[in-house]
Design an enzyme around this catalytic site. Structure first.
Site, PDB file in Angstrom:
ATOM      1  N   CYS A 298      26.880   7.916   7.586  1.00 48.39           N
ATOM      2  CA  CYS A 298      26.160   9.170   7.347  1.00 48.39           C
ATOM      3  C   CYS A 298      26.628  10.319   8.235  1.00 48.39           C
ATOM      4  O   CYS A 298      26.114  11.430   8.134  1.00 48.39           O
ATOM      5  CB  CYS A 298      24.658   8.948   7.561  1.00 48.39           C
ATOM      6  SG  CYS A 298      23.970   7.612   6.568  1.00 48.39           S
TER       7      CYS A 298
ATOM      8  N   HIS B 160      19.430  13.282  11.475  1.00 42.83           N
ATOM      9  CA  HIS B 160      19.695  12.501  10.266  1.00 42.83           C
ATOM     10  C   HIS B 160      18.410  11.762   9.899  1.00 42.83           C
ATOM     11  O   HIS B 160      17.748  11.181  10.748  1.00 42.83           O
ATOM     12  CB  HIS B 160      20.828  11.507  10.516  1.00 42.83           C
ATOM     13  CG  HIS B 160      20.939  10.472   9.452  1.00 42.83           C
ATOM     14  ND1 HIS B 160      21.100  10.804   8.124  1.00 42.83           N
ATOM     15  CD2 HIS B 160      20.883   9.113   9.500  1.00 42.83           C
ATOM     16  CE1 HIS B 160      21.158   9.685   7.406  1.00 42.83           C
ATOM     17  NE2 HIS B 160      21.022   8.652   8.217  1.00 42.83           N
TER      18      HIS B 160
ATOM     19  N   GLU C 204      30.002   8.458   1.825  1.00 42.04           N
ATOM     20  CA  GLU C 204      30.219   7.026   1.977  1.00 42.04           C
ATOM     21  C   GLU C 204      30.035   6.318   0.632  1.00 42.04           C
ATOM     22  O   GLU C 204      30.016   5.096   0.569  1.00 42.04           O
ATOM     23  CB  GLU C 204      29.300   6.421   3.038  1.00 42.04           C
ATOM     24  CG  GLU C 204      27.824   6.529   2.767  1.00 42.04           C
ATOM     25  CD  GLU C 204      27.000   5.821   3.832  1.00 42.04           C
ATOM     26  OE1 GLU C 204      26.785   4.605   3.682  1.00 42.04           O
ATOM     27  OE2 GLU C 204      26.574   6.478   4.803  1.00 42.04           O
TER      28      GLU C 204
ATOM     29  N   ASP D 164       0.857  -1.177   0.000  1.00 47.10           N
ATOM     30  CA  ASP D 164       0.000   0.000   0.000  1.00 47.10           C
ATOM     31  C   ASP D 164       0.900   1.237   0.000  1.00 47.10           C
ATOM     32  O   ASP D 164       1.811   1.338   0.840  1.00 47.10           O
ATOM     33  CB  ASP D 164      -0.879  -0.013   1.252  1.00 47.10           C
ATOM     34  CG  ASP D 164      -1.883   1.130   1.302  1.00 47.10           C
ATOM     35  OD1 ASP D 164      -1.694   2.131   0.585  1.00 47.10           O
ATOM     36  OD2 ASP D 164      -2.847   1.022   2.075  1.00 47.10           O
TER      37      ASP D 164
END
Length: 389
Positions: free
Chosen positions: A110, A232, A78, A28
């Site tokens: 990150c 983040h 990265e 969905d």
């Protein structure tokens, strides 16, 4: 006073609505729209990569401030393109920076753009006449058909750190946290990352809480004294989850509506770009600053996380007159200009086929950005200015 003087963004040249991916995966669309908080993701053109995205984000920053005084370029990513040469050296040439600039690449999932910002602040403290250019650029890729696939994306953020900043003055206290956790990693032999989804969420929450505790121990402000929070965002609902968790961890008695107001304005760009790894938390900051609410004098937190795991929690104060530095219209146009693609086109782009000769190949001209990755010649990557399309 040292902080962020200017901040700009770039993203991939194409986009796909997550409803198209949901149909293929038998899900969905609400699972992605509401469950992840994502509506679409950016997809790179054939001649786009972290260098072209990063340089495109940095170009308006460099053109506004001038190249004089930039003596360091820190490139956080990265999505490495070479085991030895920094992506930043290519960006240095594309941006026509002077030769008297130190350039280095930083890596820790990150998180590393925040390390770059702190290293930049130290350099500026030593010589306030200098400016440091930080570029964070990444392309997030996961296995097709996996639960992580809808959280892919591509984007870059670039900012300058200087004395007398125009956007955000950094405060002295910062909290850090590191723990060896195998929640997300990418071995050298793989194009896509290995993800333990459940472990990744718990590692994120533990690391942010640990960094906040250290921030308080270093003299940082109480939770209630912080006005806005940039997290983040591997997917935007993660920011909501993290903020609620941190409020409870800190013992803060804050109404639910206030918690939402503290974090919701940071999600506008990441919701449409997808995960951009190192750039994500700075795209959150940019979305917050671009929000029409006047933030002058407000204390803003940056909660930076990188799997594996490293986190940092710090705060800064929004400067008077910051709105004069913003590029709201430009940022909106960047997102609007992406070409919309269907699922078949997206899949064709994501299925990376081995090059018949990886040492020599050309990329077709697709990007609408200012720079392009033209291909490889004798194992050398070729970057060039892109002609308008």
């Amino acid at each position: 006073m040292i902080g962020i003087d200017d901040l700009a963004m770039a993203t991939g040249g194409f986009r796909i609505d997550l409803a198209a991916i949901a149909e293929r995966l038998g899900a969905d669309p609400a699972k992605y729209y509401r469950g992840l908080g994502q509506t679409e993701m950016s997809v790179v053109a054939e001649d786009e990569d972290i260098v072209t995205l990063g340089a495109a984000a940095a170009l308006p920053v460099v053109e506004r401030a001038g190249r004089e005084g930039i003596r360091t370029l820190l490139f956080a990513t990265e999505t490495g393109i070479d085991q030895s040469k920094s992506a930043g050296v290519y960006a240095h040439r594309l941006l026509d920076l002077p030769p008297n600039v130190r350039v280095v690449e930083l890596k820790q999932a990150c998180y590393s753009a925040t390390a770059a910002m702190q290293f930049a602040a130290a350099l500026v403290a030593r010589n306030p006449a200098e400016k440091v250019l930080v570029i964070a650029s990444d392309i997030a890729r996961y296995e097709l058909g996996s639960t992580a696939e809808p959280t892919q994306g591509a984007g870059a953020a670039a900012f300058t750190v200087s004395a007398d900043p125009a956007l955000l003055a950094l405060e002295p206290a910062a909290g850090v946290f590191t723990e060896d956790v195998m929640d997300f990693w990418r071995p050298n032999h793989r194009v896509t990352a290995i993800v333990d989804g459940h472990s990744s969420i718990s590692a994120y929450l533990d690391a942010v809480a640990g960094a906040f505790d250290d921030y308080r121990a270093q003299g940082g402000s109480a939770f209630e004294a912080i006005d806005r929070f940039c997290y983040h965002q591997p997917f935007t609902k993660m920011a909501t989850k993290a903020h609620q968790y941190l409020a409870k961890h800190a013992g803060a008695d804050v109404p639910t509506a206030t918690l939402a107001a503290q974090v919701d304005p940071t999600m506008g760009y990441n919701r449409r770009i997808g995960n951009s790894y190192t750039a994500s938390v700075y795209l959150a900051l940019l979305a917050l600053l671009d929000d029409p609410t006047n933030l002058t004098g407000e204390r803003v937190a940056i909660a930076s996380y990188g799997s594996g795991a490293v986190a940092e929690f710090l705060t800064g104060t929004v400067m008077s007159g910051y709105r004069e530095q913003l590029r709201n219209g430009t940022n909106a146009q960047i997102l609007a200009d992406r070409g919309q693609i269907d699922d078949d086109t997206y899949l064709a782009r994501q299925r990376i086929m081995p090059r018949s000769d990886p040492s020599n190949y050309s990329n077709q001209h697709e990007t609408r950005g200012p720079f392009r990755f033209a291909g490889v010649r004798d194992d050398q990557r070729i970057y060039e200015a892109a002609t308008p399309r």
